[in-house]
Design an enzyme around this catalytic site. Structure first.
Site, PDB file in Angstrom:
ATOM      1  N   LYS A 162       0.737  -1.196  -0.166  1.00  0.00           N
ATOM      2  CA  LYS A 162      -0.058  -0.068  -0.086  1.00  0.00           C
ATOM      3  C   LYS A 162       0.917   1.379  -0.117  1.00  0.00           C
ATOM      4  O   LYS A 162       0.491   2.272  -0.613  1.00  0.00           O
ATOM      5  CB  LYS A 162      -0.826  -0.074   1.390  1.00  0.00           C
ATOM      6  N   GLY A 163       2.037   1.114   0.479  1.00  0.00           N
ATOM      7  CA  GLY A 163       2.887   2.293   0.865  1.00  0.00           C
ATOM      8  C   GLY A 163       3.045   3.425  -0.195  1.00  0.00           C
ATOM      9  O   GLY A 163       3.181   4.520  -0.093  1.00  0.00           O
ATOM     10  N   ASP A 198       7.574   3.152  -2.466  1.00  0.00           N
ATOM     11  CA  ASP A 198       7.835   3.959  -1.344  1.00  0.00           C
ATOM     12  C   ASP A 198       8.976   4.102  -0.761  1.00  0.00           C
ATOM     13  O   ASP A 198       9.906   5.138  -0.671  1.00  0.00           O
ATOM     14  CB  ASP A 198       6.792   3.881  -0.177  1.00  0.00           C
ATOM     15  N   ASP A 223      14.541  -0.733   1.614  1.00  0.00           N
ATOM     16  CA  ASP A 223      15.376  -0.976   2.905  1.00  0.00           C
ATOM     17  C   ASP A 223      16.104  -1.940   2.646  1.00  0.00           C
ATOM     18  O   ASP A 223      17.204  -1.832   2.339  1.00  0.00           O
ATOM     19  CB  ASP A 223      14.190  -1.303   3.850  1.00  0.00           C
ATOM     20  N   LYS A 276      16.803   3.599   1.778  1.00  0.00           N
ATOM     21  CA  LYS A 276      17.706   3.320   3.158  1.00  0.00           C
ATOM     22  C   LYS A 276      19.105   2.830   2.566  1.00  0.00           C
ATOM     23  O   LYS A 276      19.155   1.343   2.773  1.00  0.00           O
ATOM     24  CB  LYS A 276      17.209   2.803   4.241  1.00  0.00           C
ATOM     25  N   PHE A 314      12.895   4.181  10.919  1.00  0.00           N
ATOM     26  CA  PHE A 314      11.643   3.730  10.611  1.00  0.00           C
ATOM     27  C   PHE A 314      10.916   5.017  10.393  1.00  0.00           C
ATOM     28  O   PHE A 314      10.756   5.899  11.324  1.00  0.00           O
ATOM     29  CB  PHE A 314      11.150   2.806  11.805  1.00  0.00           C
ATOM     30  N   VAL A 315      10.418   5.263   9.082  1.00  0.00           N
ATOM     31  CA  VAL A 315       9.774   6.252   8.949  1.00  0.00           C
ATOM     32  C   VAL A 315       8.528   6.158   8.578  1.00  0.00           C
ATOM     33  O   VAL A 315       7.819   5.086   8.198  1.00  0.00           O
ATOM     34  CB  VAL A 315      10.524   7.250   7.812  1.00  0.00           C
ATOM     35  N   ASP A 342       3.318   3.497   6.563  1.00  0.00           N
ATOM     36  CA  ASP A 342       2.712   3.534   7.996  1.00  0.00           C
ATOM     37  C   ASP A 342       3.262   2.973   9.157  1.00  0.00           C
ATOM     38  O   ASP A 342       4.317   2.376   8.766  1.00  0.00           O
ATOM     39  CB  ASP A 342       1.143   2.473   7.741  1.00  0.00           C
ATOM     40  N   ARG A 398      -0.374   7.210   7.708  1.00  0.00           N
ATOM     41  CA  ARG A 398      -0.207   7.048   5.997  1.00  0.00           C
ATOM     42  C   ARG A 398      -0.695   8.616   5.809  1.00  0.00           C
ATOM     43  O   ARG A 398       0.095   8.883   4.489  1.00  0.00           O
ATOM     44  CB  ARG A 398      -1.033   6.191   5.194  1.00  0.00           C
TER      45      ARG A 398
HETATM   46  P1  5GP Z   1      12.757  -4.308   2.103  1.00  0.00           P
HETATM   47  O1  5GP Z   1      12.249  -5.488   1.364  1.00  0.00           O
HETATM   48  O2  5GP Z   1      13.569  -3.324   1.101  1.00  0.00           O
HETATM   49  O3  5GP Z   1      13.445  -4.344   3.238  1.00  0.00           O
HETATM   50  O4  5GP Z   1      11.312  -3.360   2.444  1.00  0.00           O
HETATM   51  C1  5GP Z   1      10.691  -2.748   1.569  1.00  0.00           C
HETATM   52  C2  5GP Z   1       9.184  -2.246   2.197  1.00  0.00           C
HETATM   53  O5  5GP Z   1       9.129  -2.345   3.752  1.00  0.00           O
HETATM   54  C3  5GP Z   1       8.684  -1.079   1.743  1.00  0.00           C
HETATM   55  O6  5GP Z   1       7.789  -1.243   0.726  1.00  0.00           O
HETATM   56  C4  5GP Z   1       7.786  -0.665   2.967  1.00  0.00           C
HETATM   57  O7  5GP Z   1       6.480  -1.182   2.619  1.00  0.00           O
HETATM   58  C5  5GP Z   1       8.676  -1.324   4.025  1.00  0.00           C
HETATM   59  N1  5GP Z   1       9.374  -0.521   4.867  1.00  0.00           N
HETATM   60  C6  5GP Z   1      10.735  -0.479   4.958  1.00  0.00           C
HETATM   61  N2  5GP Z   1      11.356   0.442   5.677  1.00  0.00           N
HETATM   62  C7  5GP Z   1      10.301   1.089   6.221  1.00  0.00           C
HETATM   63  C8  5GP Z   1      10.223   2.308   6.999  1.00  0.00           C
HETATM   64  O8  5GP Z   1      10.802   2.730   7.547  1.00  0.00           O
HETATM   65  N3  5GP Z   1       8.800   2.767   7.288  1.00  0.00           N
HETATM   66  C9  5GP Z   1       7.760   2.003   6.774  1.00  0.00           C
HETATM   67  N4  5GP Z   1       6.587   2.446   7.339  1.00  0.00           N
HETATM   68  N5  5GP Z   1       7.620   0.984   6.116  1.00  0.00           N
HETATM   69  C10 5GP Z   1       9.057   0.518   5.793  1.00  0.00           C
END
Ligand code: 5GP
Length: 184
Positions: free
Chosen positions: A52-53, A109, A112, A140, A161-162, A168, A174
């Site tokens: 959803k982000g 969005d 990470d 990040k 964490f943002v 969210d 959101r």
């Molecule tokens: P990854 O697979 O790259 O670790 O994470 C990707 C997903 O994790 C993003 O699309 C998001 O939904 C969630 N995510 C990663 N870091 C954050 C953060 O700091 N805040 C929030 N709200 N979601 C995050």
């Protein structure tokens, strides 16, 4: 930071600070839209919003694009309500569009660990698109576990964490017009 941003800060006790204010966000989104427009003068790229982000980002980005484009949506889940990636990506909703021979832009969005995007890129590559690029509002880079190329990057941010602008915590925040950090 606008007056509105400050007002949210005052009203939400769990919010620590604004990391990227709403004006800065909208300027950068406009720049990303310009860049994408320049790169796809003769194609109709398919913007794939990762739900959803990314829904707020996609809505603003699409309105900054001067080239023809289409949008589609994919929903994935990897965090299940917490703040740590489980590394397990589940496709909750798949694309409706056929992406064979299409120029695809994945709109995320935040990147990470990179696990979600690298899984999605591998999955979509099996459907023979002409190209796949990634547009992520936030990155990040220090948290990366899986190498992924981010073609259009809004902001590089620290390993915090943002929330806000579509992101969210437990389905809340959101709607914030800025990117903020929660209190530890
Ligand atoms: P990854 O697979 O790259 O670790 O994470 C990707 C997903 O994790 C993003 O699309 C998001 O939904 C969630 N995510 C990663 N870091 C954050 C953060 O700091 N805040 C929030 N709200 N979601 C995050």
């Amino acid at each position: 930071m606008t007056y509105d941003d400050q007002d949210y800060l005052r009203r939400l006790p769990l919010l620590d600070r604004v990391l990227i204010g709403s004006e800065e966000l909208s300027l950068r989104v406009q720049q990303l839209g310009n860049e994408i427009g320049r790169d796809y003068p003769d194609s109709t790229p398919l913007l794939v919003c990762i739900l959803k982000g990314a829904y707020v980002f996609l809505a603003d980005l699409a309105r900054c694009l001067s080239v023809d484009h289409e949008v589609d949506f994919m929903a994935v889940s990897s965090y299940e309500g917490g703040t740590q990636s489980t590394g397990v990506v589940k496709i909750v909703k798949d694309l409706r569009a056929n992406i064979t021979n299409r120029d695809v832009i994945l709109v995320e969005d935040i990147v990470d660990s990179g696990l979600t995007l690298s899984y999605l890129i591998d999955l979509l590559a099996t459907r023979s698109p002409r190209s796949i690029r990634v547009c992520a509002l936030l990155d990040k880079t220090a948290a990366r576990e899986k190498d992924v190329r981010v073609d259009y990057r809004g902001f590089e941010i620290p390993k915090e964490f943002v929330v806000g602008y579509g992101l969210d915590y437990d389905e809340k925040y959101r709607n914030l017009p800025f990117i903020g950090v929660l209190k530890p």
